[in-house]
Design a protein around this motif. Structure first.
Motif, PDB file in Angstrom:
ATOM      1  N   ASN A  75     -21.621   8.093  18.247  1.00 27.02           N
ATOM      2  CA  ASN A  75     -20.724   9.017  17.558  1.00 27.02           C
ATOM      3  C   ASN A  75     -19.264   8.563  17.720  1.00 27.02           C
ATOM      4  O   ASN A  75     -18.973   7.569  18.395  1.00 27.02           O
ATOM      5  CB  ASN A  75     -20.897  10.453  18.079  1.00 27.02           C
ATOM      6  CG  ASN A  75     -20.839  10.509  19.592  1.00 27.02           C
ATOM      7  OD1 ASN A  75     -19.978   9.876  20.215  1.00 27.02           O
ATOM      8  ND2 ASN A  75     -21.763  11.234  20.203  1.00 27.02           N
ATOM      9  N   VAL A  76     -18.359   9.326  17.109  1.00 30.11           N
ATOM     10  CA  VAL A  76     -16.925   9.008  17.152  1.00 30.11           C
ATOM     11  C   VAL A  76     -16.387   9.055  18.575  1.00 30.11           C
ATOM     12  O   VAL A  76     -15.530   8.251  18.964  1.00 30.11           O
ATOM     13  CB  VAL A  76     -16.135   9.970  16.245  1.00 30.11           C
ATOM     14  CG1 VAL A  76     -14.638   9.840  16.485  1.00 30.11           C
ATOM     15  CG2 VAL A  76     -16.423   9.675  14.778  1.00 30.11           C
ATOM     16  N   SER A  77     -16.891   9.989  19.376  1.00 32.25           N
ATOM     17  CA  SER A  77     -16.421  10.113  20.764  1.00 32.25           C
ATOM     18  C   SER A  77     -16.629   8.822  21.539  1.00 32.25           C
ATOM     19  O   SER A  77     -15.791   8.415  22.350  1.00 32.25           O
ATOM     20  CB  SER A  77     -17.151  11.267  21.464  1.00 32.25           C
ATOM     21  OG  SER A  77     -16.856  12.480  20.822  1.00 32.25           O
ATOM     22  N   SER A  78     -17.780   8.153  21.289  1.00 29.98           N
ATOM     23  CA  SER A  78     -18.069   6.884  21.964  1.00 29.98           C
ATOM     24  C   SER A  78     -17.015   5.837  21.617  1.00 29.98           C
ATOM     25  O   SER A  78     -16.560   5.070  22.470  1.00 29.98           O
ATOM     26  CB  SER A  78     -19.450   6.363  21.559  1.00 29.98           C
ATOM     27  OG  SER A  78     -20.450   7.302  21.884  1.00 29.98           O
ATOM     28  N   VAL A  79     -16.609   5.817  20.327  1.00 31.14           N
ATOM     29  CA  VAL A  79     -15.605   4.839  19.883  1.00 31.14           C
ATOM     30  C   VAL A  79     -14.258   5.138  20.536  1.00 31.14           C
ATOM     31  O   VAL A  79     -13.569   4.242  21.017  1.00 31.14           O
ATOM     32  CB  VAL A  79     -15.462   4.862  18.340  1.00 31.14           C
ATOM     33  CG1 VAL A  79     -14.461   3.793  17.897  1.00 31.14           C
ATOM     34  CG2 VAL A  79     -16.803   4.618  17.676  1.00 31.14           C
TER      35      VAL A  79
END
Length: 755
Positions: free
Chosen positions: A731-735
Motif C-alpha cells: 500500500n501507499v503507507s509502505s512506500v
C-alpha cells in the motif's frame, strides 16, 4: 419556513443576482443595451419557473451566473449576455430556436442554437459516425459551431466554469466525469483563447475534485510558506518601486502565486517535493496606457530599470511584446537574481496587455480602435480549426486528440526561404512545416534544408530557423509519417491522404477478386464474402479488399473453382482455401492480448454504488493496468469497459483522464479494501550526492524495510547520482515509510514515488 415564504426568498435572491449582473454590465465599455438583457432575463426566468438545481436554488440562478461570467470575467456585450441568460431555454423547455429568433434577433438565436447543439444528443451531419464517444462528439459539435461564431465557445466555457464552481452538489462519479472532461478539453481551450484566469481556475477546480488530498496538501504548504515569500517579494520590490516612482511611471506591481495545479504538475514532471519548487511566485509590473507612450518602449524601459538593480539570467528572456503568442498574449518576461539569493521571474505588460492576458480575445474589442495585430492570430487559429473540420477523422476520440495536440502548445517562429514568417507549435518538425505551407508540399515531401543544411523531414525545428522543403512527384504519404507530425493541421491532412490511399487500394483489391471470381462464373455475393472474411479472421470487407490490394493476401488463379466447392462440401472448401491462399503478415490469425490480472466482473456493475476493491482469497474483482500502477491508498476511480470489467486508474492518470473526458458515464465509484495481501508494483526515484558505499546503504535500507525489489538502476555523473527502484509493496503507507527511511541516508537529497 413555509413554501410561500421560501418562494419570496428565492425571488429576492434571483432579483439581487440580476441587479448585480446589470451593475457589472453598466460598468463595462460596451454600448448600453439594458432593455434586451432585461427582456432575456424575464423570458428565461419565466421559462425556468419552479425548476430547482441540485443545490436547491432556483434554476435561473445558473444562467444569471453564466451571464455574469460572460460579462465581468470575459468582457462580452449585450448579445452574449442575453444568449447566456437564454442558453438552456431551448434544451430544457418547450420553446424553440425560432421562438428566440422572433422574440429577440438572429444573432442571439444563432448563438443559443449553437449552445443547444453542443448539449443535445444528436446533430444531423454526415461526419458523425455510430459507436463513438458521446462526449467526444459533443466536442466536435462545439468546434463546428465555434468556427461560425467564437462567442458560442466563450459562453460554453463560462457555463462550464459555473458548473465547476458548483460541482460539490454532484455525486462522486459525476464529479469525476465533469472534472476529467474539464481538464482534458475546456481548460486547454480556455488557454488557447487567452482566458488565462479562467483556464487557471478550471484546472484548480478539476484538481480539487479529482485529488482533494494533494490539493489540500499544497494549499496548506503555500499557507505555511506565505510569510517567507512576502519577505522575498518585499526585499526585491522596494528598490524597484523607488526607481519607477522617480521616473514618474503610472504602474501597479504585485506578486502572483502559481496555481495549485501548476505547482503539482511541476512536482510530477520533475519528480520533486513541494520544497524543491522554487519559482512559486512571479512579480508582475502593469503600467497604464498613456497617450503618446509607446508600449513596447515602456516595457524595455522598465526592463532596463530592473537589470540596473539585479543580475539578469540571459537564457530566461521571453519577448512576447514584439511577437505575441497565438492566443494574443503579450508581455516581456525576464528572470533576475533577487537580494535574497533566489531567482525571481518578472512579467512586464501594459494595462491593455494585462486585460488581454486575463480575458483573452474578448478584451481586444475594448481596444478595437488600436488595430491590434493579435485579432489576426484568432482568425488564423479559427481557419486551422475549419481546415481540420473539412476532413475530420471518422473516429471522434482520435479527432479530439488531434485538436488537443495544439491547445496547450508553445509557439516557435520559422522563416520560409523568402523570409515569410510562420508560427508553429514547439516541437514541430520540417514535415509539419511542409503541410503548413500546402497539402501537396506535405504529401510529396522528401526532406528539407534547415539554415541551408540538408536534414530529414523528421527534424524538429527551432525558433529562427529558415526552412526550405524538398519534394518529389514520386513521393506519397506513408503511415509512419503519423509518428513524425505534431500539429493538428498536418495530422488531419495526412490522415485524409492515407484514408484516400487506403480507399484506392481497397478498390484495386476488390477489382482483383472480382476478376478471379468472374473466370469461374461466381458472383461476389454476401455468402462468398462471409466465407473469405471468416477464413482470414476479418470483420470488414474493406479490410479484405485492402489486404488483397497490397498483396498481403495473394489470390491463386483458380480460386473461383475452389469457391464453387462450397456448394457441396464446406469442410473441403475450407481445407482447399487454407492451402490455396498465401497469407501475409497482416492477414494472419488475430491473437487476443491478455491484460494483467484480468478477471471478469462477477455480475453487472451498478454505477450508482461505491465498490470495494476486494482481493486476497476471493480473487480480485478489478483490473490494475500498467498506465499508472495505482496501489492501495491512492485516490482512484473505476472505469467499466465493454467487457463489463472494472479497470482501476489513479485520478490523475493521463489514460484515465482521457477516459473521463470521453466516456464519463462509465465511471464507477471505488475504494480500496481496508486490508490486502496482494503486492503492487511501484517505482521510486532517488537523487543525491554520490559517495563510496552509497549504493550499499540504499539496498540495505530497502532490505530492512521488508519490500521486494524487482529492479534497481543507479546512474552517477560528476558526483551526483539518480536511482530508479521498481519494487512490490502492499500500500501507499509502505512506500511512504520506505521514502522516509531512504531520506535518512547521508547525501540523499530527494526520494519520490513516480506516479
Amino acid at each position: 419556513m413555509g413554501i410561500e415564504d421560501k418562494n419570496i426568498e428565492d425571488q429576492k435572491l434571483v432579483q439581487k443576482a440580476f441587479e448585480a449582473l446589470l451593475d457589472s454590465y453598466l460598468q463595462s465599455n460596451h454600448r448600453k443595451k439594458v432593455d434586451i438583457i432585461t427582456k432575456a432575463f424575464h423570458f428565461a426566468n419565466d421559462a425556468h419557473k419552479g425548476i430547482k438545481r441540485k443545490s436547491g436554488e432556483p434554476y435561473i440562478m445558473h444562467p444569471i451566473a453564466v451571464a455574469q461570467i460572460v460579462c465581468s470575467e470575459i468582457g462580452l456585450g449585450s448579445t452574449s449576455i442575453s444568449a447566456a441568460l437564454l442558453h438552456d431555454v431551448v434544451e430544457d423547455t418547450d420553446y424553440t430556436v425560432e421562438d428566440i429568433r422572433v422574440l429577440f434577433n438572429d444573432k442571439i438565436a444563432a448563438i443559443v442554437d449553437g449552445l443547444t447543439k453542443i448539449s443535445g444528443e444528436k446533430l444531423s451531419t454526415s461526419i458523425f459516425t455510430d459507436n463513438v464517444s458521446a462526449q467526444a462528439e459533443n466536442f466536435r459539435k462545439l468546434l463546428l459551431t465555434m468556427s461560425e461564431d467564437i462567442r458560442v465557445i466563450l459562453i460554453k466555457i463560462a457555463d462550464r466554469l459555473h458548473n465547476m464552481r458548483t460541482l460539490g452538489s454532484m455525486a462522486p462519479a459525476k464529479q469525476y466525469k465533469i472534472a476529467g472532461e474539464t481538464l482534458y478539453i475546456y481548460a486547454p481551450l480556455a488557454h488557447r483563447l487567452g482566458l488565462f484566469a479562467i483556464k487557471t481556475e478550471l484546472e484548480d477546480l478539476s484538481f480539487k475534485y479529482e485529488n482533494p488530498e494533494a490539493y489540500n496538501g499544497i494549499k496548506q504548504k503555500l499557507k505555511e510558506t506565505d510569510s517567507k515569500r512576502k519577505d522575498v517579494y518585499f526585499h526585491f520590490a522596494e528598490p524597484v518601486i523607488f526607481r519607477l516612482n522617480q521616473l514618474g511611471y503610472k504602474y501597479e506591481i504585485k506578486a502572483r502565486e502559481k496555481s495549485v495545479y501548476s505547482i503539482w504538475n511541476k512536482m510530477q514532471k520533475k519528480a520533486v517535493p513541494f520544497e524543491q519548487i522554487y519559482d512559486i511566485f512571479a512579480v508582475r509590473i502593469i503600467f497604464e496606457n498613456e497617450p503618446g507612450i509607446d508600449e513596447k518602449k515602456r516595457c524595455w524601459d522598465i526592463y532596463s530599470v530592473i537589470t540596473d538593480l539585479y543580475r539578469l539570467k540571459p537564457d530566461r528572456i521571453r519577448d512576447w511584446v514584439s511577437r505575441p503568442k497565438a492566443n494574443g498574449y503579450q508581455a516581456l518576461h525576464l528572470t533576475v537574481m533577487g537580494p535574497d539569493g533566489e531567482w525571481i521571474e518578472i512579467q512586464i505588460r501594459s494595462r491593455r496587455m494585462d486585460d488581454i492576458a486575463e480575458k483573452g480575445f474578448a478584451a481586444h474589442w475594448k481596444y478595437k480602435e488600436g488595430k491590434i495585430e493579435e485579432d489576426n492570430e484568432l482568425e488564423k487559429w479559427l481557419k486551422t480549426i475549419k481546415e481540420i473540420l473539412e476532413n475530420p477523422n471518422p473516429n471522434a476520440i482520435d479527432f479530439l486528440d488531434t485538436i488537443k495536440l495544439n491547445l496547450y502548445s508553445q509557439e516557435i517562429f520559422v522563416f520560409t526561404p523568402k523570409g515569410e514568417i510562420r508560427t508553429l507549435p514547439q516541437g514541430a518538425t520540417a514535415l509539419d512545416f511542409a503541410y503548413d505551407l500546402h497539402t501537396n508540399i506535405g504529401d510529396h515531401c522528401i526532406g528539407a534544408k534547415v539554415n541551408h543544411n540538408l536534414v530529414p523531414f523528421s527534424k524538429k525545428l527551432n525558433s529562427g530557423d529558415q526552412v526550405e522543403i524538398l519534394t518529389s512527384k514520386k513521393q506519397t504519404p506513408q503511415p509512419e509519417w503519423l509518428n513524425i507530425v505534431t500539429t493538428a493541421k498536418a495530422k488531419t491532412k495526412l490522415e485524409y491522404a492515407l484514408r484516400k490511399q487506403r480507399k484506392d487500394t481497397s478498390k484495386t483489391g476488390e477489382e482483383k477478386l472480382n476478376e478471379v471470381l468472374k473466370d469461374a462464373n461466381i458472383e461476389l455475393s454476401v455468402p462468398v464474402l462471409d466465407k473469405l472474411l471468416d477464413r482470414f479472421k476479418m470483420t470488414k470487407k474493406e479490410d479484405l479488399f485492402y489486404a488483397i490490394g497490397t498483396g498481403d493476401i495473394i489470390l491463386p488463379p483458380k480460386v473461383g473453382k475452389l469457391l464453387s466447392i462450397k456448394k457441396n462440401n464446406t469442410n473441403l472448401f475450407v481445407r482447399y482455401m487454407k492451402q490455396a491462399f498465401n497469407v501475409g503478415k497482416k492477414a494472419g490469425d488475430v491473437v487476443p492480448i491478455r491484460k494483467e490480472g484480468m478477471q471478469v466482473a462477477p455480475s453487472p456493475i451498478d454505477k450508482k454504488k461505491t465498490y470495494v476493491l476486494e482481493g486476497d482469497e476471493f480473487g480480485r474483482n478489478y483490473i490494475i493496468l500498467t498506465c499508472c500502477n495505482p496501489i492501495p491508498g491512492d485516490k482512484v476511480f473505476g472505469f467499466l469497459n465493454d467487457k463489463n470489467e472494472v479497470e482501476i486508474h489513479a485520478v490523475n492518470c493521463p489514460v484515465g483522464m482521457k477516459l473521463k473526458a470521453n466516456y464519463g458515464d462509465n465511471i464507477v465509484n471505488v475504494e480500496w479494501s481496508t486490508h490486502t495481501q496482494f503486492s503492487f508494483l511501484t517505482t521510486v526515484i532517488i537523487k543525491g550526492l554520490d559517495r563510496m558505499g552509497m549504493l550499499n546503504e540504499i539496498t540495505k535500507s530497502i532490505t530492512l524495510d521488508s519490500v521486494n525489489i524487482k529492479k534497481l538502476e543507479v546512474d552517477s555523473k560528476d558526483g551526483v547520482f539518480e536511482g530508479k527502484i521498481e519494487l512490490y509493496v502492499n500500500n501507499v503507507s509502505s512506500v511512504k515509510k520506505l521514502c522516509s527511511q531512504l531520506m535518512k541516508i547521508d547525501g540523499v537529497q530527494s526520494v519520490n514515488r513516480l506516479t
